[in-house]
Scaffold this active site. Structure first.
Site, PDB file in Angstrom:
ATOM      1  N   GLN A 110       0.849  -1.199   0.000  1.00  0.00           N
ATOM      2  CA  GLN A 110       0.000   0.000   0.000  1.00  0.00           C
ATOM      3  C   GLN A 110       0.882   1.245   0.000  1.00  0.00           C
ATOM      4  OE1 GLN A 110      -3.333  -0.693   3.136  1.00  0.00           O
ATOM      5  NE2 GLN A 110      -1.729  -2.179   3.546  1.00  0.00           N
ATOM      6  N   VAL A 112       3.538   4.126  -1.073  1.00  0.00           N
ATOM      7  CA  VAL A 112       3.794   4.871  -2.311  1.00  0.00           C
ATOM      8  C   VAL A 112       5.248   5.345  -2.369  1.00  0.00           C
ATOM      9  CG1 VAL A 112       1.382   5.631  -2.560  1.00  0.00           C
ATOM     10  CG2 VAL A 112       2.964   7.036  -1.214  1.00  0.00           C
ATOM     11  N   HIS A 128      -1.622   1.389  -4.197  1.00  0.00           N
ATOM     12  CA  HIS A 128      -1.994   2.805  -4.054  1.00  0.00           C
ATOM     13  C   HIS A 128      -1.137   3.720  -4.916  1.00  0.00           C
ATOM     14  CE1 HIS A 128      -3.992   1.922   0.130  1.00  0.00           C
ATOM     15  NE2 HIS A 128      -4.666   1.448  -0.888  1.00  0.00           N
ATOM     16  N   CYS A 136       0.152  13.043 -16.678  1.00  0.00           N
ATOM     17  CA  CYS A 136      -0.458  14.253 -17.237  1.00  0.00           C
ATOM     18  C   CYS A 136      -1.980  14.107 -17.227  1.00  0.00           C
ATOM     19  CB  CYS A 136       0.034  14.457 -18.663  1.00  0.00           C
ATOM     20  SG  CYS A 136      -0.763  15.857 -19.472  1.00  0.00           S
ATOM     21  N   CYS A 159       3.204  18.183 -23.371  1.00  0.00           N
ATOM     22  CA  CYS A 159       2.020  18.668 -24.104  1.00  0.00           C
ATOM     23  C   CYS A 159       1.449  19.935 -23.474  1.00  0.00           C
ATOM     24  CB  CYS A 159       0.945  17.581 -24.167  1.00  0.00           C
ATOM     25  SG  CYS A 159      -0.030  17.428 -22.657  1.00  0.00           S
ATOM     26  N   PRO A 223       3.702  -4.064  15.794  1.00  0.00           N
ATOM     27  CA  PRO A 223       3.902  -3.905  17.242  1.00  0.00           C
ATOM     28  C   PRO A 223       2.588  -3.707  17.990  1.00  0.00           C
ATOM     29  CG  PRO A 223       4.786  -1.999  16.014  1.00  0.00           C
ATOM     30  CD  PRO A 223       4.307  -2.990  15.007  1.00  0.00           C
TER      31      PRO A 223
HETATM   32  N1  APR Z   1       6.877  -2.260  12.065  1.00  0.00           N
HETATM   33  C1  APR Z   1       5.679  -2.793  11.714  1.00  0.00           C
HETATM   34  N2  APR Z   1       4.510  -2.136  11.859  1.00  0.00           N
HETATM   35  C2  APR Z   1       4.549  -0.906  12.397  1.00  0.00           C
HETATM   36  C3  APR Z   1       5.758  -0.288  12.793  1.00  0.00           C
HETATM   37  C4  APR Z   1       6.968  -1.029  12.611  1.00  0.00           C
HETATM   38  N3  APR Z   1       8.161  -0.523  12.959  1.00  0.00           N
HETATM   39  N4  APR Z   1       5.466   0.948  13.286  1.00  0.00           N
HETATM   40  C5  APR Z   1       4.132   1.097  13.192  1.00  0.00           C
HETATM   41  N5  APR Z   1       3.566  -0.032  12.665  1.00  0.00           N
HETATM   42  C6  APR Z   1       2.166  -0.315  12.380  1.00  0.00           C
HETATM   43  C7  APR Z   1       1.187   0.469  13.227  1.00  0.00           C
HETATM   44  O1  APR Z   1       0.942  -0.203  14.454  1.00  0.00           O
HETATM   45  C8  APR Z   1      -0.047   0.495  12.306  1.00  0.00           C
HETATM   46  O2  APR Z   1      -0.871  -0.642  12.548  1.00  0.00           O
HETATM   47  O3  APR Z   1       1.916   0.096  11.048  1.00  0.00           O
HETATM   48  C9  APR Z   1       0.535   0.373  10.903  1.00  0.00           C
HETATM   49  C10 APR Z   1       0.402   1.620  10.066  1.00  0.00           C
HETATM   50  O4  APR Z   1      -0.946   1.873   9.853  1.00  0.00           O
HETATM   51  P1  APR Z   1      -1.454   2.971   8.808  1.00  0.00           P
HETATM   52  O5  APR Z   1      -0.752   4.253   9.038  1.00  0.00           O
HETATM   53  O6  APR Z   1      -2.934   2.927   8.865  1.00  0.00           O
HETATM   54  O7  APR Z   1      -0.885   2.431   7.428  1.00  0.00           O
HETATM   55  P2  APR Z   1      -1.570   1.513   6.348  1.00  0.00           P
HETATM   56  O8  APR Z   1      -2.253   0.357   6.961  1.00  0.00           O
HETATM   57  O9  APR Z   1      -0.528   1.272   5.313  1.00  0.00           O
HETATM   58  O10 APR Z   1      -2.659   2.522   5.765  1.00  0.00           O
HETATM   59  C11 APR Z   1      -3.325   2.164   4.608  1.00  0.00           C
HETATM   60  O11 APR Z   1      -4.234   4.393   4.407  1.00  0.00           O
HETATM   61  O12 APR Z   1      -3.103   6.310   5.004  1.00  0.00           O
HETATM   62  C12 APR Z   1      -3.767   5.673   3.959  1.00  0.00           C
HETATM   63  O13 APR Z   1      -3.416   5.407   1.632  1.00  0.00           O
HETATM   64  C13 APR Z   1      -2.757   5.419   2.870  1.00  0.00           C
HETATM   65  O14 APR Z   1      -1.749   3.382   2.084  1.00  0.00           O
HETATM   66  C14 APR Z   1      -2.262   4.029   3.217  1.00  0.00           C
HETATM   67  C15 APR Z   1      -3.539   3.348   3.714  1.00  0.00           C
END
Ligand code: APR
Length: 257
Positions: A110, A112, A128, A136, A159, A223
């Site tokens: 997910q 980018v 994503h 463009c 363009c 975690p």
């Molecule tokens: N190792 C593993 N996981 C971790 C760590 C780490 N060092 N640090 C934090 N986390 C976990 C957090 O506990 C949380 O559950 O990573 C997760 C991050 O969650 P989000 O920020 O919600 O990320 P994600 O699940 O990728 O979000 C999905 O939402 O923000 C939008 O489009 C964006 O792609 C993103 C989508």
């Protein structure tokens, strides 16, 4: 099922050694140890007063293309200056070992930030999009922009049209090919990892549902607890770098295999 498993588990190691097809779903937490702030982290400096949810939409871009592209450029620059961490590297090692055995490996992300690719992962499905390809809005031509500075905001295509970041905005559809491929493979693999994702943002989180329904061994690395924790076979309450220990335990010390 386990709610809390602070250490690596041998059944995971054994499955990793023998699996014919491994699928990994990664999220923002995978890049946390690289220092990349997630969407949910507070923004700093000039951007502290903006809400990301208000900037990541087609409507925001139409209303103020300069503001939105400056924000994405700021994020692109931040990601460009960060380096892959031990979790990214472990996934590269995992892919090499699985492929060397004639198996299949699929990394669905997910993120980018392109850190998986910069670490050396070969097969990455971006659900994503990416901050590093800009498209463009007039002719749809996409360009890989790397870390090059932009000459204008929005950056312009040959363009004359405005370029937008190649990310999926709120209200937009995910790329169908990657999504259906990711879902199918999550459901048909024999080992599935969900790493560093809050497991709440759909449709990406649907890959976890597909995996649970397909009955591979399912492992979460995070975690903190998520809605997936009680549904997977093994919930490792650890940061993404624990993957290196799994890879080392399964295949020996890191190699150039
Ligand atoms: N190792 C593993 N996981 C971790 C760590 C780490 N060092 N640090 C934090 N986390 C976990 C957090 O506990 C949380 O559950 O990573 C997760 C991050 O969650 P989000 O920020 O919600 O990320 P994600 O699940 O990728 O979000 C999905 O939402 O923000 C939008 O489009 C964006 O792609 C993103 C989508």
């Amino acid at each position: 099922m386990n709610d809390r498993e602070p250490d690596i588990k041998w059944p995971i190691v054994e499955r990793l050694r023998a699996a014919n097809h491994v699928v990994v779903l990664s999220g923002a937490g995978t890049s946390a140890e690289s220092g990349i702030p997630t969407f949910r982290d507070a923004m700093t400096g000039l951007w502290a007063k903006f809400d990301p949810m208000q900037l990541a939409t087609p409507e925001a871009f139409a209303a103020d293309p300069e503001l939105v592209t400056r924000w994405y450029d700021w994020r692109r620059e931040k990601c460009w200056s960060c380096q892959p961490n031990a979790g990214h590297v472990a996934l590269v090692e995992m892919e090499k070992h699985v492929l060397a055995r004639g198996g299949k490996f699929t990394l669905v992300t997910q993120n980018v930030d392109r850190l998986h690719q910069r670490a050396g992962s070969q097969r990455v499905l971006e659900l994503h999009g990416t901050l590093f390809e800009w498209r463009c809005v007039s002719c749809s031509k996409s360009q890989d922009v790397g870390g090059e500075p932009f000459a204008s905001y929005p950056p312009l295509c040959d363009c004359g049209g405005a370029r937008r970041p190649g990310v999926v905005w709120f209200g937009e559809s995910l790329p169908m090919v990657q999504l259906s491929q990711g879902r199918n493979e999550a459901g048909s693999c024999d080992l599935f990892f969900t790493v560093g994702t809050s497991a709440v943002v759909y449709p990406a989180a649907g890959l976890i549902d597909a995996a649970i329904a397909g009955k591979p061994m399912t492992v979460e690395v995070n975690p903190d607890a998520t809605p997936a924790s009680s549904r997977v076979d093994h919930a490792l309450r650890a940061s993404a770098s624990v993957l290196q220990r799994l890879v080392d335990a399964a295949f020996g010390e890191p190699s150039d295999a």
